[in-house]
Design a protein around this motif. Structure first.
Motif, PDB file in Angstrom:
ATOM      1  N   SER A 173       0.842  -1.135  -0.071  1.00  0.00           N
ATOM      2  CA  SER A 173       0.047  -0.117  -0.103  1.00  0.00           C
ATOM      3  C   SER A 173       0.827   1.227  -0.215  1.00  0.00           C
ATOM      4  O   SER A 173       0.377   2.275  -0.684  1.00  0.00           O
ATOM      5  N   HIS A 174       1.993   1.161   0.817  1.00  0.00           N
ATOM      6  CA  HIS A 174       2.781   2.540   0.979  1.00  0.00           C
ATOM      7  C   HIS A 174       4.087   2.377  -0.113  1.00  0.00           C
ATOM      8  O   HIS A 174       4.823   3.235   0.228  1.00  0.00           O
ATOM      9  N   SER A 175       4.229   1.461  -0.728  1.00  0.00           N
ATOM     10  CA  SER A 175       5.313   1.538  -1.680  1.00  0.00           C
ATOM     11  C   SER A 175       6.673   1.281  -1.050  1.00  0.00           C
ATOM     12  O   SER A 175       7.683   2.210  -1.092  1.00  0.00           O
ATOM     13  N   ARG A 176       6.717   0.482   0.082  1.00  0.00           N
ATOM     14  CA  ARG A 176       7.828   0.637   1.058  1.00  0.00           C
ATOM     15  C   ARG A 176       8.690  -0.825   0.925  1.00  0.00           C
ATOM     16  O   ARG A 176       8.312  -1.700   0.424  1.00  0.00           O
ATOM     17  N   VAL A 177       9.903  -0.570   1.599  1.00  0.00           N
ATOM     18  CA  VAL A 177      10.793  -1.497   1.975  1.00  0.00           C
ATOM     19  C   VAL A 177      10.459  -1.901   3.683  1.00  0.00           C
ATOM     20  O   VAL A 177      10.573  -0.768   4.202  1.00  0.00           O
ATOM     21  N   MET A 178      10.138  -2.978   3.710  1.00  0.00           N
ATOM     22  CA  MET A 178       9.645  -3.457   4.990  1.00  0.00           C
ATOM     23  C   MET A 178      10.717  -4.366   5.485  1.00  0.00           C
ATOM     24  O   MET A 178      10.996  -5.471   4.858  1.00  0.00           O
ATOM     25  N   GLY A 199       7.012 -15.253   1.983  1.00  0.00           N
ATOM     26  CA  GLY A 199       7.117 -14.526   0.483  1.00  0.00           C
ATOM     27  C   GLY A 199       8.170 -13.622   0.715  1.00  0.00           C
ATOM     28  O   GLY A 199       8.069 -12.458  -0.103  1.00  0.00           O
ATOM     29  N   GLY A 200       9.317 -13.731   1.592  1.00  0.00           N
ATOM     30  CA  GLY A 200      10.297 -12.530   1.758  1.00  0.00           C
ATOM     31  C   GLY A 200      10.981 -12.625   0.517  1.00  0.00           C
ATOM     32  O   GLY A 200      11.285 -13.323  -0.327  1.00  0.00           O
ATOM     33  N   ASP A 201      11.494 -11.227   0.170  1.00  0.00           N
ATOM     34  CA  ASP A 201      12.362 -11.011  -0.986  1.00  0.00           C
ATOM     35  C   ASP A 201      13.791 -11.209  -0.713  1.00  0.00           C
ATOM     36  O   ASP A 201      14.671 -11.651  -1.488  1.00  0.00           O
ATOM     37  N   GLU A 218      19.466  -5.743  -5.325  1.00  0.00           N
ATOM     38  CA  GLU A 218      18.210  -6.593  -5.486  1.00  0.00           C
ATOM     39  C   GLU A 218      16.850  -6.045  -5.385  1.00  0.00           C
ATOM     40  O   GLU A 218      15.960  -6.302  -6.140  1.00  0.00           O
ATOM     41  N   ILE A 219      16.856  -5.076  -4.478  1.00  0.00           N
ATOM     42  CA  ILE A 219      15.693  -4.130  -4.136  1.00  0.00           C
ATOM     43  C   ILE A 219      15.344  -3.238  -5.337  1.00  0.00           C
ATOM     44  O   ILE A 219      14.291  -3.071  -5.732  1.00  0.00           O
ATOM     45  N   LEU A 220      16.570  -2.558  -5.977  1.00  0.00           N
ATOM     46  CA  LEU A 220      16.507  -1.781  -6.965  1.00  0.00           C
ATOM     47  C   LEU A 220      15.936  -2.529  -8.231  1.00  0.00           C
ATOM     48  O   LEU A 220      15.218  -1.618  -9.085  1.00  0.00           O
ATOM     49  N   ALA A 221      16.465  -3.635  -8.484  1.00  0.00           N
ATOM     50  CA  ALA A 221      15.967  -4.411  -9.570  1.00  0.00           C
ATOM     51  C   ALA A 221      14.443  -4.606  -9.454  1.00  0.00           C
ATOM     52  O   ALA A 221      13.888  -4.871 -10.544  1.00  0.00           O
ATOM     53  N   ARG A 222      13.908  -4.754  -8.277  1.00  0.00           N
ATOM     54  CA  ARG A 222      12.685  -5.174  -8.118  1.00  0.00           C
ATOM     55  C   ARG A 222      11.844  -4.011  -8.559  1.00  0.00           C
ATOM     56  O   ARG A 222      10.673  -3.892  -9.020  1.00  0.00           O
ATOM     57  N   ARG A 223      12.269  -2.760  -8.124  1.00  0.00           N
ATOM     58  CA  ARG A 223      11.560  -1.476  -8.456  1.00  0.00           C
ATOM     59  C   ARG A 223      11.532  -1.252  -9.960  1.00  0.00           C
ATOM     60  O   ARG A 223      10.509  -0.797 -10.355  1.00  0.00           O
ATOM     61  N   PHE A 229       7.344  -2.664  -3.769  1.00  0.00           N
ATOM     62  CA  PHE A 229       7.785  -2.815  -2.545  1.00  0.00           C
ATOM     63  C   PHE A 229       8.799  -4.300  -2.179  1.00  0.00           C
ATOM     64  O   PHE A 229       8.838  -4.976  -3.234  1.00  0.00           O
ATOM     65  N   SER A 230       9.322  -4.104  -1.159  1.00  0.00           N
ATOM     66  CA  SER A 230       9.872  -5.294  -1.018  1.00  0.00           C
ATOM     67  C   SER A 230      10.084  -5.874   0.417  1.00  0.00           C
ATOM     68  O   SER A 230       9.972  -4.961   1.471  1.00  0.00           O
ATOM     69  N   ILE A 231      10.078  -7.123   0.970  1.00  0.00           N
ATOM     70  CA  ILE A 231      10.119  -7.657   2.192  1.00  0.00           C
ATOM     71  C   ILE A 231      11.418  -8.233   2.599  1.00  0.00           C
ATOM     72  O   ILE A 231      11.773  -9.137   1.777  1.00  0.00           O
TER      73      ILE A 231
END
Length: 361
Positions: A173-178, A199-201, A218-223, A229-231
């Motif tokens: 919902s908030h487009s965050r890295v949690m 389902g963690g990333d 990895e997180i930037l590649a997901r974006r 978002f990423s977990i």
């Protein structure tokens, strides 16, 4: 009723609490009472109670209705009687001398200790001192050598996984890295299993030192792939590659100087490296508290019943363990002072990599 020379048994729980302790206490006591006519002496607050003689006779009613309860009816503490022993101010007795005295005073033929690495290490030392000891493997970390599984672990995985499931919606919902920090100081079993189940990333565990650049990539590649978002699941004992090169003393000093726990540090590092908003949830004691899962109730009951059988046949100095889905006895000396880490070629790690989880290496 079967015959046994073991008539009176002391029972204690030590270390951190974990789901399934009461189920295991019930299993030992009910099986021992029904099948062997044993009497049980409850020892309050772990080894501290054994040193102080804080004991009581367990009656049938004391173990009624506790199967589903979290915590431990005996109470627990982290006292280690063999570590830096100091004589009692009043009696002049060292802790081990007081333990032997109370063991005899309460006419114990044997002692059952329910706990993790520290508890069973102390149990091993007591066995070497001449006490008849049987150990049970309790910890949400699943890091006891000699057993495939410990009771408390599955409940903790359930709790952590449900938390990750819920955090997914906020992250999306908030487009965050949690960043979700779970327990696991020396071993990453809980982090690994909950990351896969939830389902963690990204999954950061003590066994695999991380490079924040790899995680950020990895997180930037997901974006860039349109995933907003990423977990990130972080075990409390996770460490960077730089920290992995430190001496034990240097690492301890570095951790003491950290203003907050590892989850907050990882979130800060990721925010700086990616520019993406990052937030932290530390699950903490939620993972250890509350009602045990049906799986852990069954497992703890199995261990408890087996412990009564070990006692009856005087098979002492053993950890009641599960290997290849069978109950076995493992010498406490083989478990003492050791931690069961995740092998780097473990199939669970491989399955995580196969579905795209980043381990930061």
């Amino acid at each position: 009723m079967k015959k046994t020379a073991v008539k009176t048994v002391g029972i204690l729980t030590a270390g951190g609490d974990a789901p399934g302790l009461n189920a295991a206490i019930r299993g030992v006591c009910r099986s021992g009472m029904i099948n062997y006519g044993m009497k049980f002496v409850g020892i309050r607050n772990g080894y501290r109670g054994l040193v102080e003689g804080d004991c009581f006779q367990i009656k049938t009613g004391d173990v009624a209705g506790i199967l589903t309860r979290g915590g431990t009816i005996l109470g627990t503490a982290r006292d280690k009687p063999f570590k830096n022993p100091v004589p009692d101010a009043d009696t002049g007795l060292l802790p081990i001398e007081a333990i032997k005295k109370n063991y005899k005073k309460w006419k114990m033929d044997a002692l059952v200790v329910l706990g993790g690495n520290g508890t069973n290490t102390t149990g091993s030392l007591l066995f070497e001192e001449g006490l008849n000891v049987v150990g049970l493997p309790k910890t949400i970390d699943n890091d006891i050598v000699g057993t495939d599984i410990t009771f408390g672990f599955h409940t903790a995985v359930d709790v952590a996984t449900e938390a990750i499931d819920r955090i997914h919606t906020t992250a999306h919902s908030h487009s965050r890295v949690m960043v979700v920090e779970v327990m696991g100081h020396k071993a990453g079993w809980l982090g690994l299993y909950s990351a896969i189940a939830g389902g963690g990333d990204v999954c950061l565990i003590p066994e695999i030192p991380y490079d924040i650049k790899s995680v950020s990539k990895e997180i930037l590649a997901r974006r860039d792939a349109g995933k907003n978002f990423s977990i990130v699941v972080v075990a409390e004992g996770a460490l960077s590659k730089a920290e992995a090169k430190m001496t034990k003393k240097e690492f301890k000093k570095a951790r003491l100087e950290m203003p907050q726990s590892i989850g907050y540090r990882v979130a800060h590092e990721l925010e700086e490296a990616t520019g993406l908003e990052s937030r932290v949830s530390v699950l903490g004691y939620l993972q250890r508290g509350g009602t045990p899962s049906p799986y852990d109730r069954v497992l703890a009951n199995q261990f408890g019943v087996a412990a009564a059988d070990f006692l009856a046949r005087e098979d002492f100095g053993k950890l009641v363990a599960m290997q290849n889905n069978k109950i076995v006895g493992v010498p406490l000396s083989e478990c003492a002072g050791k931690v069961k880490n995740i092998p780097l070629d473990d199939p669970i790690i491989q399955s995580g990599r196969s579905v795209g989880i980043c381990f930061g290496d």
